[in-house]
Write a protein that holds these residues in place. Structure first.
Motif, mmCIF file in Angstrom:
data_model
loop_
_atom_site.group_PDB
_atom_site.id
_atom_site.type_symbol
_atom_site.label_atom_id
_atom_site.label_comp_id
_atom_site.label_asym_id
_atom_site.label_seq_id
_atom_site.Cartn_x
_atom_site.Cartn_y
_atom_site.Cartn_z
ATOM 1 N N GLU A 193 0.918 -1.385 0.063
ATOM 2 C CA GLU A 193 -0.006 -0.025 -0.004
ATOM 3 C C GLU A 193 0.781 1.153 0.068
ATOM 4 O OE1 GLU A 193 -3.566 0.188 2.244
ATOM 5 O OE2 GLU A 193 -4.111 -1.836 2.200
ATOM 6 N N HIS A 194 2.089 1.143 0.599
ATOM 7 C CA HIS A 194 3.156 2.293 0.484
ATOM 8 C C HIS A 194 4.146 1.924 -0.440
ATOM 9 C CE1 HIS A 194 0.781 4.651 3.469
ATOM 10 N NE2 HIS A 194 0.419 3.242 4.180
ATOM 11 N N MET A 195 4.530 2.915 -1.301
ATOM 12 C CA MET A 195 5.624 2.366 -2.363
ATOM 13 C C MET A 195 6.059 3.712 -2.724
ATOM 14 S SD MET A 195 3.281 1.572 -5.660
ATOM 15 C CE MET A 195 3.358 -0.075 -5.244
ATOM 16 N N THR A 196 7.124 3.431 -3.261
ATOM 17 C CA THR A 196 8.153 4.774 -4.033
ATOM 18 C C THR A 196 7.484 5.207 -5.241
ATOM 19 O OG1 THR A 196 9.864 3.446 -5.023
ATOM 20 C CG2 THR A 196 10.178 4.101 -2.776
ATOM 21 N N LEU A 197 7.852 6.084 -5.782
ATOM 22 C CA LEU A 197 7.321 6.677 -7.315
ATOM 23 C C LEU A 197 7.846 5.584 -8.097
ATOM 24 C CD1 LEU A 197 6.118 8.586 -8.991
ATOM 25 C CD2 LEU A 197 8.097 10.011 -8.848
ATOM 26 N N ILE A 257 -2.583 10.756 -12.431
ATOM 27 C CA ILE A 257 -3.549 9.781 -13.052
ATOM 28 C C ILE A 257 -3.223 8.542 -13.528
ATOM 29 C CG2 ILE A 257 -5.026 9.534 -15.128
ATOM 30 C CD1 ILE A 257 -5.060 12.641 -15.277
ATOM 31 N N ILE A 258 -3.781 7.346 -12.984
ATOM 32 C CA ILE A 258 -3.369 5.983 -13.543
ATOM 33 C C ILE A 258 -4.000 5.691 -14.817
ATOM 34 C CG2 ILE A 258 -3.706 3.550 -12.919
ATOM 35 C CD1 ILE A 258 -3.348 4.078 -10.227
ATOM 36 N N GLU A 259 -3.074 5.567 -15.830
ATOM 37 C CA GLU A 259 -3.477 5.166 -17.277
ATOM 38 C C GLU A 259 -3.655 3.923 -17.601
ATOM 39 O OE1 GLU A 259 -0.717 7.666 -19.380
ATOM 40 O OE2 GLU A 259 -2.268 9.236 -19.563
ATOM 41 N N LYS A 260 -2.737 2.925 -17.042
ATOM 42 C CA LYS A 260 -2.857 1.573 -17.172
ATOM 43 C C LYS A 260 -2.164 0.783 -16.112
ATOM 44 C CE LYS A 260 -3.250 -2.145 -19.806
ATOM 45 N NZ LYS A 260 -4.573 -2.955 -19.618
ATOM 46 N N TRP A 261 -2.786 -0.248 -15.605
ATOM 47 C CA TRP A 261 -1.995 -1.045 -14.580
ATOM 48 C C TRP A 261 -1.437 -2.269 -15.502
ATOM 49 C CZ3 TRP A 261 -4.126 -6.367 -12.891
ATOM 50 C CH2 TRP A 261 -3.482 -6.859 -12.010
ATOM 51 N N ARG A 262 -0.497 -2.344 -14.822
ATOM 52 C CA ARG A 262 0.774 -3.277 -15.749
ATOM 53 C C ARG A 262 0.845 -4.620 -14.739
ATOM 54 N NH1 ARG A 262 5.739 -0.319 -16.995
ATOM 55 N NH2 ARG A 262 5.025 1.443 -16.079
ATOM 56 N N GLY A 263 0.518 -4.712 -13.467
ATOM 57 C CA GLY A 263 0.652 -5.770 -12.653
ATOM 58 C C GLY A 263 0.010 -6.925 -13.380
ATOM 59 N N GLN A 264 0.133 -7.988 -12.540
ATOM 60 C CA GLN A 264 -0.308 -9.409 -12.924
ATOM 61 C C GLN A 264 -0.965 -9.906 -11.788
ATOM 62 O OE1 GLN A 264 3.120 -11.717 -13.918
ATOM 63 N NE2 GLN A 264 3.482 -10.372 -15.585
ATOM 64 N N ILE A 274 -4.226 0.038 -5.086
ATOM 65 C CA ILE A 274 -3.759 1.374 -5.748
ATOM 66 C C ILE A 274 -3.391 1.766 -4.356
ATOM 67 C CG2 ILE A 274 -4.143 3.548 -6.547
ATOM 68 C CD1 ILE A 274 -6.311 2.068 -8.389
ATOM 69 N N PRO A 275 -2.184 2.221 -4.229
ATOM 70 C CA PRO A 275 -1.532 2.868 -2.773
ATOM 71 C C PRO A 275 -1.955 4.247 -2.378
ATOM 72 C CG PRO A 275 0.294 3.078 -4.543
ATOM 73 C CD PRO A 275 -0.941 2.590 -5.136
ATOM 74 N N GLU A 276 -2.211 4.276 -1.111
ATOM 75 C CA GLU A 276 -2.782 5.158 -0.322
ATOM 76 C C GLU A 276 -1.392 6.468 -0.309
ATOM 77 O OE1 GLU A 276 -5.320 6.371 1.243
ATOM 78 O OE2 GLU A 276 -6.552 4.811 1.422
ATOM 79 N N GLY A 277 -1.665 7.759 -0.265
ATOM 80 C CA GLY A 277 -0.800 8.762 0.061
ATOM 81 C C GLY A 277 0.455 8.824 -1.040
ATOM 82 N N ILE A 292 -9.130 0.883 -4.150
ATOM 83 C CA ILE A 292 -9.034 2.227 -4.414
ATOM 84 C C ILE A 292 -9.081 3.113 -3.447
ATOM 85 C CG2 ILE A 292 -10.009 4.121 -5.845
ATOM 86 C CD1 ILE A 292 -11.448 2.280 -7.571
ATOM 87 N N PRO A 293 -8.008 4.001 -3.137
ATOM 88 C CA PRO A 293 -7.893 4.694 -1.970
ATOM 89 C C PRO A 293 -8.878 6.109 -2.043
ATOM 90 C CG PRO A 293 -6.076 5.352 -3.556
ATOM 91 C CD PRO A 293 -6.924 4.012 -4.189
ATOM 92 N N ASP A 294 -9.044 6.615 -0.815
ATOM 93 C CA ASP A 294 -10.007 7.761 -0.618
ATOM 94 C C ASP A 294 -9.541 8.847 -1.490
ATOM 95 O OD1 ASP A 294 -11.608 6.236 0.963
ATOM 96 O OD2 ASP A 294 -10.601 6.916 2.810
ATOM 97 N N GLY A 295 -8.352 9.062 -1.893
ATOM 98 C CA GLY A 295 -8.254 10.345 -2.605
ATOM 99 C C GLY A 295 -8.228 10.312 -4.133
ATOM 100 N N VAL A 296 -8.745 9.267 -4.506
ATOM 101 C CA VAL A 296 -8.960 9.130 -5.829
ATOM 102 C C VAL A 296 -10.591 9.950 -6.049
ATOM 103 C CG1 VAL A 296 -9.819 7.680 -7.878
ATOM 104 C CG2 VAL A 296 -7.893 7.266 -6.390
ATOM 105 N N THR A 297 -10.514 10.962 -7.018
ATOM 106 C CA THR A 297 -11.833 11.476 -6.918
ATOM 107 C C THR A 297 -12.521 11.432 -8.531
ATOM 108 O OG1 THR A 297 -10.616 13.683 -7.629
ATOM 109 C CG2 THR A 297 -11.076 13.600 -5.652
#
Length: 80
Positions: free
Chosen positions: A3-7, A24-31, A37-40, A62-67
């Motif tokens: 949930e917490h990560m570097t840029l 803005i998240i344009e594409k998830w590349r995870g598997q 999606i991390p907070e903060g 989805i974190p609360d900061g996403v509007t």
């Protein structure tokens, strides 16, 4: 994904775009079947194509900061 990560870690997991108001998240590349999606990290928007064709994805946190969430962000994920 933590949930917490570097840029740098964020950029490995997502295609992102910086705007004056935040990221803005344009594409998830995870598997796998889960995306957290991390907070903060200043993420304020999820593009409508962020999860397009992610057929194995069954859970998105989805974190609360996403509007803003794109109209079709759930299109073609999981068993839809």
């Amino acid at each position: 994904m933590a949930e917490h990560m570097t840029l740098e870690e964020l950029e490995r997991e997502f295609d992102i775009k910086e705007t004056p108001g935040g990221w803005i998240i344009e594409k998830w590349r995870g598997q796998g079947d889960r995306c957290v999606i991390p907070e903060g990290m200043g993420i304020v928007e999820i593009d409508s194509r962020a999860f397009k064709d992610c057929s194995s994805l069954t859970s998105i946190t989805i974190p609360d900061g996403v509007t803003t969430i794109g109209k079709y962000y759930l299109r073609k994920i999981g068993n839809r």
